[in-house]
Design an enzyme around this catalytic site. Structure first.
Site, PDB file in Angstrom:
ATOM      1  N   GLU A 103       2.077  -1.776   8.821  1.00 47.82           N
ATOM      2  CA  GLU A 103       0.828  -1.269   8.670  1.00 47.82           C
ATOM      3  C   GLU A 103       0.346  -0.290   9.680  1.00 47.82           C
ATOM      4  OE1 GLU A 103      -2.719  -3.541   8.426  1.00 47.82           O
ATOM      5  OE2 GLU A 103      -1.697  -5.066   9.078  1.00 47.82           O
ATOM      6  N   CYS A 129      16.512   1.286  -3.331  1.00 44.46           N
ATOM      7  CA  CYS A 129      17.059   2.649  -3.540  1.00 44.46           C
ATOM      8  C   CYS A 129      16.307   2.980  -4.885  1.00 44.46           C
ATOM      9  CB  CYS A 129      18.099   2.702  -3.596  1.00 44.46           C
ATOM     10  SG  CYS A 129      19.058   2.436  -2.207  1.00 44.46           S
TER      11      CYS A 129
END
Length: 341
Positions: A103, A129
């Site tokens: 983060e 993906c």
């Protein structure tokens, strides 16, 4: 099996899709030379990346440049081509697998550097993906619900760090053939970036309509391809078999739900390797001439792979062409989405 997710869009369009190639070309021959000590010790021949995967080269970012810079550049190019100002963007979704830290999100830096307004919702969407296609689907739903007017979807990938770590592991004296096979897919990865702008079709005559599609999950296969900070470990045979089963099931259920994808003008697939591409073409009987191939020179660029290929094909597509985007992501998940060019 049942429960296939079937979605339709009525007034959403792809306004632009742009890509950015990472500038440093790294050949598979160079990878073989880096791995020469282990290949010799394990009695493995050089050239496997080209012969088996079909990957001749991939790209890395230049020193001092990052995957985030690539995503920012692609986003700026996509907004310029769409004729949409940063102030008009109501949603930014970053779909990159690559990240520097847990983060904050990768999206915040991209949001800031593109000068998007405070009112623009921004976050990361991670689904291996398949993330970029998922991002388009989510953005389309938010546009059609009236929450936003325009969305920007981006992805930037950097394969160098994980590949450098892989070289180190495979060149250790205690590495085995099994180690090489488990990490072989890591060596096919590449770096690059892509971005797309989504808006209302009714506001943009001549834009590329997003018609909808299908998605299916095969999460019993969630351990077949696992990637992290240190590397990516893949059961190549299991991944191929599980992915094919998932694609074929979704394809046939899509036909039952009213989708007719036999005569598409272009099939833009997530780019992995020779074996994966040829297996999918055979499994659902696609016209090979209508399946563009980019993995030989880009490698597998994760979620940026499909939109990079679509951006390349956009130069030769014509109004009225039918395009099917097809992707499979680790986990496993698959989505097929039709665009009316």
């Amino acid at each position: 099996m049942s429960g296939n997710f079937n979605f339709h869009s009525t007034n959403t369009a792809l306004l632009s899709v742009k890509s950015v190639e990472a500038p440093v070309v790294v050949t598979s021959h160079e990878f073989d030379e880096r791995l020469s000590p282990s290949l010799k010790r394990l009695r493995l021949s050089k050239g496997l990346l080209e012969r088996v995967a079909g990957v001749s080269e991939r790209r890395w970012w230049a020193p001092g440049s990052t995957f985030e810079d690539g995503a920012i550049e692609a986003g700026a190019k996509a907004m310029a081509e769409a004729g949409v100002e940063p102030s008009q963007i109501g949603l930014l979704i970053n779909t990159s697998v690559t990240r520097r830290n847990l983060e904050p999100s990768v999206a915040v830096k991209i949001h800031h550097n593109l000068g998007l307004p405070s009112s623009a919702l921004n976050f990361d969407l991670a689904n291996a993906c398949l993330g970029f296609v998922n991002g388009i689907t989510l953005a389309s739903n938010m546009i059609e619900s009236g929450q936003i007017d325009y969305a920007l979807i981006v992805a930037g990938e950097d394969s160098q760090r994980v590949q450098e770590a892989t070289f180190g592991r495979l060149n250790r004296e205690d590495s085995t053939r099994q180690d090489y096979l488990r990490e072989f897919a890591t060596l096919t990865l590449g770096s690059g970036a892509a971005a797309a702008v989504i808006g209302r079709a009714g506001d943009h005559p001549g834009s590329h309509r997003i018609l909808g599609g299908v998605s299916r999950a095969g999460t019993e296969h969630h351990e077949l391809c696992v990637g992290g900070e240190g590397g990516m470990y893949t059961d190549t045979k299991g991944l191929l078999e599980g992915g094919l089963e998932l694609v074929v099931t979704a394809w046939h259920e899509a036909q039952e739900n009213g989708w007719d994808w036999k005569g598409m003008d272009r099939y833009v697939t997530h780019q992995v390797s020779n074996s994966y591409t040829n297996a999918i073409i055979k499994a659902v009987d696609l016209d090979k001439e209508r399946v563009p191939i980019t993995f030989p020179r880009w490698g597998n660029v994760g979620p940026a792979s499909l939109p990079m290929t679509l951006a390349q094909e956009a130069r030769t597509l014509h109004p009225g062409d039918r395009v099917l985007c097809m992707g499979v992501g680790s986990g496993l998940n698959t989505t097929m989405m039709e665009i009316a060019w």
